[in-house]
Design an enzyme around this catalytic site. Structure first.
Site, short mmCIF file in Angstrom:
data_model
loop_
_atom_site.label_atom_id
_atom_site.label_comp_id
_atom_site.label_asym_id
_atom_site.label_seq_id
_atom_site.Cartn_x
_atom_site.Cartn_y
_atom_site.Cartn_z
N ASP A 69 0.33 11.63 -31.46
CA ASP A 69 -0.17 11.75 -32.82
C ASP A 69 0.75 12.67 -33.62
OD1 ASP A 69 -2.25 11.37 -34.79
OD2 ASP A 69 -2.59 13.51 -34.55
N THR A 102 -0.06 9.31 -39.45
CA THR A 102 0.56 10.63 -39.60
C THR A 102 2.02 10.63 -39.13
OG1 THR A 102 -0.40 11.18 -37.49
CG2 THR A 102 -1.56 11.93 -39.42
N THR A 103 2.35 9.76 -38.21
CA THR A 103 3.75 9.66 -37.79
C THR A 103 4.54 8.89 -38.85
OG1 THR A 103 2.83 9.35 -35.60
CG2 THR A 103 5.20 9.18 -35.81
N ASP A 400 -8.60 9.08 -34.78
CA ASP A 400 -7.86 8.13 -35.61
C ASP A 400 -8.66 6.86 -35.83
OD1 ASP A 400 -5.87 9.97 -35.60
OD2 ASP A 400 -4.27 8.60 -34.96
P1 ADP Z 1 0.81 6.72 -36.89
O1 ADP Z 1 0.56 8.12 -36.44
O2 ADP Z 1 1.67 6.68 -38.12
O3 ADP Z 1 -0.41 5.89 -37.01
P2 ADP Z 1 1.44 5.11 -34.63
O4 ADP Z 1 2.19 5.59 -33.45
O5 ADP Z 1 -0.03 4.89 -34.53
O6 ADP Z 1 1.75 6.09 -35.78
O7 ADP Z 1 2.15 3.76 -35.07
C1 ADP Z 1 1.71 3.03 -36.17
C2 ADP Z 1 2.65 1.88 -36.46
O8 ADP Z 1 2.68 0.96 -35.40
C3 ADP Z 1 2.16 1.13 -37.68
O9 ADP Z 1 3.25 0.83 -38.50
C4 ADP Z 1 1.55 -0.12 -37.07
O10 ADP Z 1 1.61 -1.18 -37.97
C5 ADP Z 1 2.41 -0.34 -35.87
N1 ADP Z 1 1.74 -1.11 -34.82
C6 ADP Z 1 0.61 -0.78 -34.17
N2 ADP Z 1 0.27 -1.74 -33.26
C7 ADP Z 1 1.22 -2.69 -33.33
C8 ADP Z 1 1.45 -3.93 -32.66
N3 ADP Z 1 0.61 -4.37 -31.73
N4 ADP Z 1 2.53 -4.65 -33.00
C9 ADP Z 1 3.36 -4.20 -33.94
N5 ADP Z 1 3.21 -3.05 -34.61
C10 ADP Z 1 2.16 -2.29 -34.33
MG MG Z 2 -1.76 5.28 -35.62
#
Ligand code: ADP
Ligand code: MG
Length: 535
Positions: A69, A102-103, A400
């Site tokens: 996160d 948040t990332t 989240d």
């Molecule tokens: P954050 O803290 O920003 O939510 P995450 O590590 O949760 O970071 O990553 C979020 C990103 O990953 C988003 O851009 C989301 O659209 C993408 N994402 C999540 N699941 C998938 C998936 N199954 N296939 C492609 N992209 C994905």
């Molecule tokens: Mg996320």
């Protein structure tokens, strides 16, 4: 630092203790700030997406946190640099407002800074860059609105909500049982949601964790959970339609406040004393029984004699319950906290449909479930897991997911994830750039390039060729006029995010772009860094 005027009235700045201060001005200041900001963003970049890496952070006292996160990583990283702290703030504000993304927001800000550096090197004034970014972010946010979809769900059909929460969870360690956790999160939110007012009070959802068991054992409890057990092992383990007396007085004979001495020199005296004491306990238990209590929850302890008597008179009891929990029980069951036995009345009892004690594993760990409470819609998510780090990370991931579900109830617009929304915005911003005659045009194009960095990071993290993948998806979006094409991170065979069910909330995405732009604008506007130590 002080401002002074010379004999002609021109202002000048006096820097005290010049030798110990360092100062960076103009382009140097901007470059130093930009490199500090991008350094922070680079750390988070590898954590983005479903195949993103986790970070292990060790605190000064040796506690270890393993997390994916963004907000948590930055929070624990102990950033010294002022600009780095701005990035921490950025991620934190995304966390406050939205809870997820948040990332992504930091990665976006890092990319904007990187692009800005190139423009500054070409001699474009930082203010013009900032203005260009502002225009571009507006275009992108409006475009997001246009490509967003309404997303229908209701109390009986929660499947769409579950799907969205699964997207959020898919990037976490808990990926393995995201279906379970997503369902739990959605059910919890629906239990406390006010669908008419479109509001959710997340405070009503308590997240508890206990080491042991496996992640799949995580459960949703419609009620509250107390880490205590019945005071006597032979008391019933399950009480239906419980009427609960919530006491803050001990089951003990009263102690005189003055110094006293009891002289016992005969057997008779001893027996009277014993009888007296027994009568005290008897009266207390009787008082509880008289008002109809079927369970006693006590803030204080009671000794073995009382315990035995309670068991004998068939009045289950729980002792040493903390003040906070006691209050929570009172609120949930609609009972009153009673400070004296004399004040106990039938109205003051709390009501719960089911109170049960559950044992875990082979240990003597037992917990008390108070369910179907009279008054409250409060629910508890009870997380199980192999170790403390896992439980902590699961708590963050659940948070989240809860936020995502809440955001959808507030506003049910969604955009497609996996970089699809960013690519679509990038195309829109790029084509809008031509309409601007000024230097802003360059900044607007740079914004479009920065938007590409999110899908690029997703592709990189999934082990794909980033540039090739991105350009293929981009051309597909333009050719097919399909804004749902994103990066196929999980190698599912299609890059249509609609089929993969990868959504994100519209407000979350919009907020990411707005916040990232604001911070970058702020950093670009700093042209003088004065610090008392080495910068
Ligand atoms: P954050 O803290 O920003 O939510 P995450 O590590 O949760 O970071 O990553 C979020 C990103 O990953 C988003 O851009 C989301 O659209 C993408 N994402 C999540 N699941 C998938 C998936 N199954 N296939 C492609 N992209 C994905
Ligand atoms: Mg996320």
């Amino acid at each position: 630092m002080a401002l002074a005027f010379d004999e002609y009235g021109r202002p000048f700045i006096i820097l005290r203790e010049q030798e110990s201060k360092s100062r960076l001005r103009g382009l140097d200041a901007q470059k130093a700030n930009i490199s500090a900001g991008t350094a922070v963003a680079r750390i988070l970049r590898t954590s983005l997406g479903p195949k993103g890496m986790d970070k292990m952070l060790q605190s000064p006292d040796g506690d270890i946190t393993i997390t994916n996160d963004g907000a948590t990583i930055l929070e624990q990283m102990d950033v010294d640099n002022q600009i780095g702290k701005l990035m921490v703030e950025l991620s934190r504000s995304q966390d406050y407002e939205i809870g997820d993304g948040t990332t992504g927001v930091v990665v976006m800000a890092g990319a904007l800074l990187q692009q800005a550096e190139r423009l500054l090197e070409r001699g474009i004034h930082p203010i013009r860059v900032a203005e260009g970014y502002e225009i571009a972010s507006k275009i992108a946010v409006d475009h997001l609105q246009q490509i967003s979809h309404k997303f229908e769900f209701n109390a009986t059909n929660i499947e769409p909500l579950v799907q969205t929460c699964m997207t959020t969870l898919s990037s976490k360690i808990v990926n393995r049982c995201k279906r379970n956790l997503a369902e739990i999160a959605v059910k919890a939110v629906m239990a406390v949601a006010d669908l008419e007012r479109k509001d959710v009070n997340l405070d009503l959802i308590k997240v508890e964790g206990k080491v042991g068991g496996k992640l799949e054992d995580t459960e949703l409890i419609y009620g509250i959970l107390v880490d205590k057990d019945m005071s006597h092992p032979q008391m019933p383990k399950q009480i239906e339609n419980a009427k609960i007396a919530i006491l803050t007085c001990p089951f003990e004979p009263p102690k005189p406040k003055t110094k006293h001495k009891v002289d016992i020199d005969t057997v008779e005296k001893f027996q009277t004393l014993r009888k007296q004491e027994k009568k005290y306990f008897d009266d207390m238990v009787q008082q509880c029984k008289d008002v109809g209590a079927t369970l006693v929850i006590c803030q204080w302890g009671f000794d073995d004699e009382a315990n035995h008597l309670l068991m004998h008179r068939n009045l289950p009891a729980v002792r040493w319950v903390g003040g906070v929990e006691l209050e929570l029980i009172a609120i949930a069951t609609g009972g009153r906290i009673v400070p004296r036995f004399q004040e106990l009345t039938a109205e003051k009892l709390g009501k719960a449909g089911l109170v049960r004690e559950k044992a875990f594993g082979t240990t003597k760990d037992r917990m008390l479930y108070i369910e179907h409470c009279a008054n409250s819609r409060a629910v508890t998510i009870f997380i199980r897991g192999g170790n403390k780090m896992m439980i902590e990370e699961t708590k963050r991931s659940i948070h989240d997911a809860l936020c995502v579900a809440r955001n959808l109830i507030r506003n049910n617009s969604i955009v497609y994830g996996g970089g699809a929304a960013e690519i679509s915005c990038s195309i829109a911003v790029e084509s809008a750039a031509d309409k601007y005659p000024g230097v802003e045009q360059y900044a607007i194009r740079a914004f479009a390039d920065a938007l590409d960095s999110v899908p690029m990071a997703l592709a990189e993290n999934s082990g794909l060729q980033s540039i090739e993948t991105l350009s293929a998806v981009k051309s597909q979006q333009i050719k097919e006029k399909n804004t749902c094409c994103g990066i196929d991170c999980n190698d599912a065979g299609t890059n249509d995010m609609r089929e993969q069910n990868v959504f994100e909330t519209l407000i979350g995405k919009q907020q990411q772009l707005l916040l990232a732009t604001q911070v970058v604008k702020m950093i670009l506007k700093i042209d003088d860094v004065i610090s008392s130590t080495e910068y």
